[in-house]
Design a protein around this motif. Structure first.
Motif, PDB file in Angstrom:
ATOM      1  N   THR A 175       0.868  -1.199  -0.012  1.00  0.00           N
ATOM      2  CA  THR A 175      -0.071  -0.049   0.053  1.00  0.00           C
ATOM      3  C   THR A 175       0.975   1.322   0.240  1.00  0.00           C
ATOM      4  N   GLY A 176       2.334   1.149   0.292  1.00  0.00           N
ATOM      5  CA  GLY A 176       2.961   2.379   0.523  1.00  0.00           C
ATOM      6  C   GLY A 176       2.664   3.208   1.698  1.00  0.00           C
ATOM      7  N   ILE A 177       2.087   2.345   2.587  1.00  0.00           N
ATOM      8  CA  ILE A 177       1.699   3.200   4.051  1.00  0.00           C
ATOM      9  C   ILE A 177       2.296   2.537   5.107  1.00  0.00           C
ATOM     10  N   GLY A 178       3.435   3.158   5.697  1.00  0.00           N
ATOM     11  CA  GLY A 178       3.961   2.618   6.747  1.00  0.00           C
ATOM     12  C   GLY A 178       3.147   2.998   7.939  1.00  0.00           C
ATOM     13  N   GLY A 179       3.035   1.774   8.876  1.00  0.00           N
ATOM     14  CA  GLY A 179       2.343   2.183  10.051  1.00  0.00           C
ATOM     15  C   GLY A 179       0.794   1.668   9.837  1.00  0.00           C
ATOM     16  N   ASN A 189      -4.571   3.478  -3.073  1.00  0.00           N
ATOM     17  CA  ASN A 189      -4.882   4.390  -4.154  1.00  0.00           C
ATOM     18  C   ASN A 189      -4.953   5.756  -3.801  1.00  0.00           C
ATOM     19  N   LEU A 190      -5.487   5.812  -2.397  1.00  0.00           N
ATOM     20  CA  LEU A 190      -5.574   7.370  -1.715  1.00  0.00           C
ATOM     21  C   LEU A 190      -4.191   7.877  -1.398  1.00  0.00           C
ATOM     22  N   GLY A 205       3.166   9.267   6.312  1.00  0.00           N
ATOM     23  CA  GLY A 205       3.361   9.699   7.860  1.00  0.00           C
ATOM     24  C   GLY A 205       1.956   9.808   8.414  1.00  0.00           C
ATOM     25  N   GLU A 206       1.061   9.495   7.858  1.00  0.00           N
ATOM     26  CA  GLU A 206      -0.313   9.548   8.436  1.00  0.00           C
ATOM     27  C   GLU A 206      -0.765   8.215   8.906  1.00  0.00           C
ATOM     28  N   PRO A 208      -6.368   7.525  14.929  1.00  0.00           N
ATOM     29  CA  PRO A 208      -5.630   7.463  13.680  1.00  0.00           C
ATOM     30  C   PRO A 208      -6.117   8.743  12.967  1.00  0.00           C
ATOM     31  N   ASP A 209      -5.411   8.824  11.774  1.00  0.00           N
ATOM     32  CA  ASP A 209      -5.477  10.045  10.999  1.00  0.00           C
ATOM     33  C   ASP A 209      -6.799   9.492  10.137  1.00  0.00           C
TER      34      ASP A 209
END
Ligand code: F0G
Length: 432
Positions: free
Chosen positions: A105-109, A369-370, A379-380, A243-244
């Motif tokens: 996803t490319g989303i760390g965390g 995608n987002l 970082g979010e 969370p964000d």
């Protein structure tokens, strides 16, 4: 307003502000037709004290406390009693972190709230324990729902627990095998309707009104009270640090509505200082909510729904208005993803050892995608909700891995061999 008959909860119409007793069994306001909402007397505590009350029950053995729904009873159904609730128990689902899903996803965390860990394998159990408890309290002679499969499986199980006959309306030939098998096995009277979910829903609603059967689709506001606990439990697991983003798949829009209500109430009760943004994800072929969002919700869209994620194959969502409010109140977004994206996301979640059903993977595909579009910023913090278990849809799984040609991303073809060591060695030479 106060409830009649001394109860602590009642129903209200948010449009015309008419109050109705908890025992009112219709699925909409009798005056204006809007969907009803549940209200409770405010709990005796708020903020840190309320958080501590909830935390103190975690791991406790009482019938109410051991449920991940009923331990939040002050905001679900405050006067619920042990011995009365129809509970499995349910909830207490994990919040997972898997490197391969973060990477894809490319989303760390990125965290995954896995509602497939509920007793019948989907988040529906959180709403159903409350809905069937209310059905029992008001003496319903039977309960009913229309379903793409998970609601019917859950209703069938909780109806059986309560000893109340369950009647389900499902679209013939369009329900995943695991869900249909559960519904039948738990003992619901199962009607395979020649039509899609939207047709089933209209029929179930009419039948409930004319045949005196209690409707337990998510238009029943008590269902949403239970589903709010997905958010409360997640926030608690995060130490009440919101969370964000919370990303969830969206079909009939009951869950999006429940999440909006949970967040609004959590802030009003001082449980959280700020609201996360909601991101609702639809399948491209079943995207009336996403279409509306792109036009600022200027008008209601209805589509002829088509998607491999059969759980969210819905063209005319019943809880649209409440869901629009939830998106607006949280500065949220609605997006859609293709079936290919859903299936690839599912293959990634499955291969991480976690696994989920196709509709659940829409949240992971949507989050990806987002993030790629810069809506979710680096970082979010993001929680994606996995709404159902991997075994719900074995048919699609086997087609994806065994039959699709050319093999799609992540396809894991099994190999048929002769019963010899040489044959095993040959396979291991290709891929250990
Ligand atoms: N994910 C899964 C696995 C579902 O089964 C559903 C809905 C959703 C997401 C969407 O939730 O409808 O509240 O927006 N399933 C319903 C059913 C329609 O009949 O089981 P929603």
């Amino acid at each position: 307003m106060t409830p009649s008959a001394g109860g602590t909860s009642w129903q209200t119409c948010p449009r015309c502000h008419r109050d109705l007793d908890l025992s009112f069994a219709g699925s909409a306001c009798p005056a204006c037709g809007d969907l009803l909402e549940v209200r409770h007397r405010p709990p005796g505590s708020s903020g840190v004290a309320l958080r501590e009350l909830f935390a103190g029950r975690r791991g406790a053995e009482g019938e109410l406390d051991r449920s991940g729904v009923w331990r939040f009873r002050e905001v679900v159904l405050p006067d619920a009693k042990a011995g009365e609730v129809v509970s499995h128990p349910e909830g207490n689902t994990p919040l997972l972190r898997r490197g391969s899903v973060e990477q894809w996803t490319g989303i760390g965390g990125l965290l995954l709230k896995h509602e497939g860990h509920n007793p019948t394998g989907s988040f529906k159990d959180r709403g159903m324990t409350v809905g069937v408890t209310v059905a029992k309290r008001i003496g319903a002679r039977a309960v009913a729902c229309a379903s793409t499969g998970n609601t019917s499986a859950s209703l069938a199980a909780y109806g059986a627990l309560a000893g109340i006959p369950a009647l389900v309306f499902v679209p013939a030939g369009q329900v995943a095998a695991g869900k249909l098998a559960q519904t039948i096995a738990y003992g619901a009277r199962t009607l395979l309707v020649r039509g899609d979910f939207d047709v089933c829903f209209a029929l179930a609603r009419e039948a409930s009104e004319k045949l005196n059967v209690y409707l337990l689709n998510s238009v029943n506001p008590f269902r949403l009270e239970g589903q709010k606990t997905i958010v409360l439990e997640m926030l608690e697991q995060l130490g009440w640090e919101p969370p964000d983003w919370i990303v969830l798949p969206a079909g009939n829009l009951g869950n999006t509505s429940a999440f909006g209500k949970a967040l609004r109430e959590a802030r009003e009760l001082g449980l959280i200082p700020r609201l996360p943004r909601l991101a609702a994800v639809q399948a491209e072929g079943a995207n009336p909510f996403a279409r509306g969002f792109r036009e600022g919700f200027a008008r209601r869209h209805r589509v002829k729904a088509e998607t491999a994620a059969t759980a969210i194959r819905i063209g005319d969502p019943a809880s649209l208005e409440r869901a629009v409010e939830a998106i607006r109140a949280t500065d949220g977004v609605v997006t859609d993803v293709t079936d290919a994206e859903i299936l690839e996301a599912k293959a990634v979640v499955d291969a991480s050892g976690v696994g989920c059903e196709p509709a659940s993977a829409a949240s992971v595909a949507g989050a990806r995608n987002l993030a790629a579009a810069g809506m979710i910023r680096p970082g979010e913090s993001v929680v994606a909700v996995l709404t159902g278990h991997i075994l719900k849809d074995p048919g699609l799984l086997l087609r994806y891995h065994q039959e699709m040609d050319p093999p799609p991303p992540g396809a894991n073809r099994p190999v048929e061999i002769e019963p010899t060591l040489a044959a095993v060695e040959e396979v291991l030479r290709e891929r250990p």
